[in-house]
Design a protein around this motif. Structure first.
Motif, PDB file in Angstrom:
ATOM      1  N   TYR A   1       6.441   4.988  -7.492  1.00 34.91           N
ATOM      2  CA  TYR A   1       5.725   4.180  -8.486  1.00 34.91           C
ATOM      3  C   TYR A   1       6.570   2.968  -8.873  1.00 34.91           C
ATOM      4  O   TYR A   1       6.068   1.836  -8.898  1.00 34.91           O
ATOM      5  CB  TYR A   1       5.400   5.022  -9.725  1.00 34.91           C
TER       6      TYR A   1
ATOM      7  N   LEU B   1      -7.165  11.981  -8.913  1.00 34.13           N
ATOM      8  CA  LEU B   1      -7.505  11.139  -7.757  1.00 34.13           C
ATOM      9  C   LEU B   1      -8.686  10.231  -8.074  1.00 34.13           C
ATOM     10  O   LEU B   1      -8.694   9.048  -7.698  1.00 34.13           O
ATOM     11  CB  LEU B   1      -7.781  11.997  -6.527  1.00 34.13           C
TER      12      LEU B   1
ATOM     13  N   PHE C   1       2.338   2.619  -3.525  1.00 35.46           N
ATOM     14  CA  PHE C   1       1.206   2.905  -4.412  1.00 35.46           C
ATOM     15  C   PHE C   1       0.527   4.209  -4.005  1.00 35.46           C
ATOM     16  O   PHE C   1       0.355   5.123  -4.814  1.00 35.46           O
ATOM     17  CB  PHE C   1       0.221   1.724  -4.360  1.00 35.46           C
ATOM     18  N   ASN C   2       0.156   4.312  -2.742  1.00 39.56           N
ATOM     19  CA  ASN C   2      -0.559   5.502  -2.274  1.00 39.56           C
ATOM     20  C   ASN C   2       0.332   6.733  -2.241  1.00 39.56           C
ATOM     21  O   ASN C   2      -0.132   7.834  -2.570  1.00 39.56           O
ATOM     22  CB  ASN C   2      -1.187   5.238  -0.908  1.00 39.56           C
ATOM     23  N   LEU C   3       1.592   6.590  -1.874  1.00 43.95           N
ATOM     24  CA  LEU C   3       2.491   7.754  -1.864  1.00 43.95           C
ATOM     25  C   LEU C   3       2.697   8.308  -3.269  1.00 43.95           C
ATOM     26  O   LEU C   3       2.710   9.528  -3.453  1.00 43.95           O
ATOM     27  CB  LEU C   3       3.824   7.407  -1.213  1.00 43.95           C
ATOM     28  N   SER C   4       2.853   7.432  -4.257  1.00 43.85           N
ATOM     29  CA  SER C   4       3.039   7.950  -5.618  1.00 43.85           C
ATOM     30  C   SER C   4       1.792   8.712  -6.075  1.00 43.85           C
ATOM     31  O   SER C   4       1.904   9.798  -6.657  1.00 43.85           O
ATOM     32  CB  SER C   4       3.395   6.826  -6.600  1.00 43.85           C
ATOM     33  N   ILE C   5       0.618   8.177  -5.787  1.00 45.89           N
ATOM     34  CA  ILE C   5      -0.619   8.866  -6.184  1.00 45.89           C
ATOM     35  C   ILE C   5      -0.761  10.195  -5.443  1.00 45.89           C
ATOM     36  O   ILE C   5      -1.094  11.224  -6.046  1.00 45.89           O
ATOM     37  CB  ILE C   5      -1.852   7.969  -5.950  1.00 45.89           C
ATOM     38  N   LEU C   6      -0.482  10.206  -4.157  1.00 40.92           N
ATOM     39  CA  LEU C   6      -0.626  11.443  -3.384  1.00 40.92           C
ATOM     40  C   LEU C   6       0.399  12.500  -3.794  1.00 40.92           C
ATOM     41  O   LEU C   6       0.070  13.687  -3.857  1.00 40.92           O
ATOM     42  CB  LEU C   6      -0.547  11.140  -1.888  1.00 40.92           C
TER      43      LEU C   6
ATOM     44  N   ASN D   1      -5.165  -5.755  -1.118  1.00 39.59           N
ATOM     45  CA  ASN D   1      -5.469  -4.334  -1.212  1.00 39.59           C
ATOM     46  C   ASN D   1      -6.572  -3.829  -0.295  1.00 39.59           C
ATOM     47  O   ASN D   1      -6.566  -2.673   0.089  1.00 39.59           O
ATOM     48  CB  ASN D   1      -5.844  -3.991  -2.658  1.00 39.59           C
TER      49      ASN D   1
ATOM     50  N   ALA E   1       0.805  -1.225   0.000  1.00 41.42           N
ATOM     51  CA  ALA E   1       0.000   0.000   0.000  1.00 41.42           C
ATOM     52  C   ALA E   1       0.837   1.274   0.000  1.00 41.42           C
ATOM     53  O   ALA E   1       0.463   2.261  -0.636  1.00 41.42           O
ATOM     54  CB  ALA E   1      -0.938   0.009   1.201  1.00 41.42           C
ATOM     55  N   ILE E   2       1.949   1.279   0.707  1.00 42.85           N
ATOM     56  CA  ILE E   2       2.698   2.523   0.892  1.00 42.85           C
ATOM     57  C   ILE E   2       3.205   3.121  -0.418  1.00 42.85           C
ATOM     58  O   ILE E   2       2.893   4.277  -0.718  1.00 42.85           O
ATOM     59  CB  ILE E   2       3.818   2.342   1.931  1.00 42.85           C
TER      60      ILE E   2
ATOM     61  N   TYR F   1      -8.114   6.133  -8.036  1.00 47.32           N
ATOM     62  CA  TYR F   1      -8.771   5.254  -7.066  1.00 47.32           C
ATOM     63  C   TYR F   1     -10.022   4.570  -7.621  1.00 47.32           C
ATOM     64  O   TYR F   1     -10.237   3.378  -7.364  1.00 47.32           O
ATOM     65  CB  TYR F   1      -9.051   6.009  -5.766  1.00 47.32           C
TER      66      TYR F   1
END
Length: 167
Positions: free
Chosen positions: A127, A42, A19-24, A72, A16-17, A46
């Motif tokens: 990513y 966003l 994936f979510n950090l790249s999106i944020l 996930n 999760a880390i 998502y």
């Protein structure tokens, strides 16, 4: 072959880390230009992942269907999300959906991040770390023979043997 159809809490966090950090980070970079573009990105990222989960990988996943686990999200949520218990390889439309979401998450913010190298570098790094984690850790041990990303060198579950022989 280690016949494990569950994921540890550590594996779920490790997945999760990045994936979510790249999106944020991508969303933050876009917000420097346009809040509308940020909202689009966003939503694309998502909702796109949820749609991808619904139609491509999750309906065929023995980790979910036999092991009652998901990397996930909580398995009961995913079971209500999936379209149906699909069998066999992904068709062209499903493969295309998977690739559009996977690469769209990377390519949509790139143009707006180039002037901000302090954001571009960690965005691309997270990513790539996420993709490498999947490719070299999760995909190598995956039991989903029809997954578009499968690189398993392990055993095939009887669930897949019956699914493949039905085609």
């Amino acid at each position: 072959c280690k016949d494990r159809l569950t994921f540890s809490v550590r594996e779920k966090i490790v997945a999760a880390i990045p994936f979510n950090l790249s999106i944020l980070i991508g969303a933050y970079g876009l917000s420097l230009t346009s809040w509308g573009l940020t909202a689009f990105y966003l939503t694309f990222a998502y909702i796109g992942v949820l749609v991808m989960m619904r139609y491509t990988i999750c309906p065929r996943c023995p980790h979910l269907l036999k092991g009652n686990d998901c990397l996930n999200m909580p398995a009961p949520w995913v079971k209500t999300l999936i379209a149906e218990n699909r069998r066999g390889p992904l068709n062209t439309r499903e493969k295309s959906l998977h690739r559009v979401v996977k690469y769209g998450i990377l390519f949509i913010p790139i143009y707006w991040l180039v002037p901000h190298l302090h954001l571009l570098v960690p965005f691309v790094a997270f990513y790539l770390i996420g993709q490498a984690t999947f490719r070299f850790h999760f995909c190598r041990r995956c039991k989903n023979e029809v997954c578009i990303q499968n690189r398993s060198t392990g055993c095939i579950h009887e669930w897949h043997v019956s699914a493949i022989s039905m085609s």
